[in-house]
Design a protein around this motif. Structure first.
Motif, PDB file in Angstrom:
ATOM      1  N   GLU A 159      27.848  65.099  71.388  1.00 26.60           N
ATOM      2  CA  GLU A 159      29.302  65.135  71.476  1.00 26.60           C
ATOM      3  C   GLU A 159      29.910  64.222  70.428  1.00 26.60           C
ATOM      4  O   GLU A 159      29.256  63.319  69.905  1.00 26.60           O
ATOM      5  CB  GLU A 159      29.775  64.712  72.873  1.00 26.60           C
ATOM      6  N   ASP A 160      31.185  64.469  70.098  1.00 30.16           N
ATOM      7  CA  ASP A 160      31.870  63.667  69.093  1.00 30.16           C
ATOM      8  C   ASP A 160      32.739  62.578  69.708  1.00 30.16           C
ATOM      9  O   ASP A 160      33.134  61.637  69.019  1.00 30.16           O
ATOM     10  CB  ASP A 160      32.755  64.560  68.209  1.00 30.16           C
ATOM     11  N   GLU A 161      33.037  62.717  70.994  1.00 34.45           N
ATOM     12  CA  GLU A 161      33.966  61.785  71.629  1.00 34.45           C
ATOM     13  C   GLU A 161      33.346  60.397  71.759  1.00 34.45           C
ATOM     14  O   GLU A 161      32.207  60.245  72.197  1.00 34.45           O
ATOM     15  CB  GLU A 161      34.379  62.300  73.003  1.00 34.45           C
ATOM     16  N   GLU A 162      34.117  59.405  71.390  1.00 27.11           N
ATOM     17  CA  GLU A 162      33.660  58.026  71.464  1.00 27.11           C
ATOM     18  C   GLU A 162      33.773  57.542  72.909  1.00 27.11           C
ATOM     19  O   GLU A 162      34.814  57.658  73.546  1.00 27.11           O
ATOM     20  CB  GLU A 162      34.534  57.157  70.547  1.00 27.11           C
ATOM     21  N   LEU A 163      32.684  56.981  73.429  1.00 25.78           N
ATOM     22  CA  LEU A 163      32.681  56.474  74.799  1.00 25.78           C
ATOM     23  C   LEU A 163      33.201  55.042  74.858  1.00 25.78           C
ATOM     24  O   LEU A 163      33.881  54.658  75.805  1.00 25.78           O
ATOM     25  CB  LEU A 163      31.262  56.519  75.366  1.00 25.78           C
TER      26      LEU A 163
END
Length: 503
Positions: free
Chosen positions: A447-451
């Motif tokens: 995934e590309d979303e930053e956690l």
């Protein structure tokens, strides 16, 4: 910037006479300047044969228009690829397109969507030139059986933008190309060079930048895409210029990629016995308070991360920072460049103080304190218990971070194979800003979303619990960081005591 001219069409007016009567005026186009041609030297059979021979034998050759070089991998520079009038038209038409901001562990720049169907005569004409004429010329010179698939986009690199070390190998990419539409005044001091890396035979790992190609206006660079075609776009240092280009790949049958040698596992070791007195003497007394510990543990259990500010006593912070700034302390660069680039302290040059601090973070006392702070099982279970976790272990490094340093995400990274508690203790990072880079970014695999983002903070301990599906990277530290100068530190660098603890 280049001056924009319109398409030059010469209209010839003629009169036809028949039976003494004046006929209609007819407009005839002498030539269509919207259709670019290959440079004349590329249409010369003798030049093409010379380049073909040099390519097949991995030799260097230079003509008035073309420079072909074999090392560190085969690449070619074609000067004055198009007319300046056409380049100016491309520049104007590209300025009317939408560019998407792209930023991750590997790069930071702006890019268009694929331009195969762009509604622009000049862009369409350039794409046709690549597909209909340039492709055939490349097949003749290189012998690579290219197909009709040509991917093409336009990119803009501005101040601090970069594309880090990679090899371009993906799908059926066989030849990469870049057409530069930069200002004529672009110099090496502006950055943005195309850097080529050497690599060791059999290892397929980038070693060092051995050549830097200036992005000269109206030059086209192409190179063969292989497992060792490691390259990067160096950070753009110019503040008043944009590095505009068009680039992409010619495609063909994929090459068999050599098997990658996995990186060796990082050796884990059990804690160092003792260090209770040192932990008590160095750590802020606040973090031994039962009520504070209970609140921290609850926060950590809720969020799987926490930042503990003022972790060490202030006088101890000054002592260890001075020791890390000592001129006789040696630092070793890590690699390879397509995975990481930073410095770790050379253990043979560490003073006794630096050694003791490094050991303190891997000590029995620190394991027990971290267990109380997080609620994780960071102490040995009783031998008689059937569900024993075994002996908790760790690994760690004392690192120095400064301009140009980074790490990249990799699924095969041995640091990401197990559940672990990441511990990042920062020193000499006063007033550090996220715009400098140097922050740690956690991303879910696939995934590309930053956690989560962890920005360095002086005398702060960041704790993050992650699983095998969570990847991390340290964002490239850009030139803005060099403006930050602290006492005894003229290059804007900061230090990190990094450790990973395993239950």
């Amino acid at each position: 910037m280049g001056t924009v001219h319109g398409s030059s069409v010469l209209l010839i007016m003629s009169k036809r006479r028949k039976g003494g009567t004046s006929g209609p005026q007819v407009k005839l186009a002498k030539c269509d300047q919207t259709q670019p041609q290959l440079p004349l030297p590329l249409r010369d059979g003798e030049t093409t044969e010379k380049l073909q021979d040099a390519w097949s034998r991995s030799l260097d050759v230079e003509t008035s228009c073309v420079t072909l070089q074999a090392k560190p991998f085969r690449h070619c520079i074609i000067k004055n690829y198009l007319s300046e009038e056409f380049i100016a038209k491309l520049e104007t038409d590209l300025s009317e397109l939408s560019f998407n901001t792209k930023s991750n562990d590997l790069y930071s720049f702006k890019q268009t969507n694929d331009l195969k169907t762009a509604d622009s005569p000049s862009i369409g004409a350039f794409a046709s030139l690549l597909k209909e004429k340039m492709k055939d010329w490349l097949v003749e010179v290189t012998g690579i059986p290219l197909n009709d698939e040509v991917a093409i986009t336009s990119s803009i690199y501005e101040h601090t933008d970069t594309l880090l070390c990679h090899d371009d190998e993906l799908e059926e990419r066989r030849i990469a190309f870049i057409l530069y539409i930069t200002p004529p005044s672009w110099t090496m001091a502006d950055g943005g060079t195309l850097d080529l890396f050497s690599s060791s035979e059999g290892r397929i790992k980038p070693e060092n930048v051995v050549k830097s190609l200036l992005p000269t206006r109206n030059s086209l660079v192409f190179f063969e895409v292989t497992a060792s075609s490691f390259h990067q776009v160096a950070e753009v240092l110019a503040t008043d210029k944009r590095r505009l280009s068009m680039g992409g790949w010619f495609h063909g049958p994929p090459l068999a990629r050599p098997a990658q040698s996995p990186e060796p596992k990082v050796p884990l070791k059990p804690w160092t016995d003792g260090y209770f007195d040192m932990v008590e003497d160095w750590v802020n007394p606040l973090y031994f308070d039962d009520e504070v510990l209970a609140r921290i543990q609850q926060d950590f259990e809720d969020n799987s991360e926490i930042l503990l500010e003022d972790f060490l006593k202030e006088d101890k912070v000054q002592t260890i920072t001075t020791a890390l700034q000592a001129k006789d302390l040696k630092w070793t660069q890590t690699g390879p460049f397509n995975k990481r680039h930073y410095e770790q302290v050379d253990s043979t040059s560490m003073s006794e103080l630096v050694q003791q601090v490094a050991k303190m973070f891997q000590s029995e006392a620190m394991f027990l304190l971290l267990g109380r702070l997080t609620g994780l099982t960071l102490q040995s279970e009783d031998d008689g218990e059937e569900e024993s976790h075994g002996t908790p272990k760790c690994w760690g490094e004392v690192r120095r971070w400064r301009h140009g340093y980074y790490t990249l995400m990799h699924d095969e990274d041995p640091h990401n194979n197990d559940f672990s508690l990441d511990s990042m203790f920062y020193l000499n990072s006063l007033d550090w800003k996220s715009e400098y880079g140097g922050y740690v970014s956690y991303i879910a695999k696939g995934e590309d979303e930053e956690l989560l983002t962890v920005v360095p903070k002086d005398n702060a301990l960041a704790l993050v619990y992650r699983d095998s599906d969570t990847l991390r990277f340290v964002k490239y530290i850009n030139t803005r960081a060099t403006d930050r100068q602290t006492s005894g530190n003229q290059d804007g660098s900061f230090f990190e005591v990094y450790n990973a603890y395993y239950e």
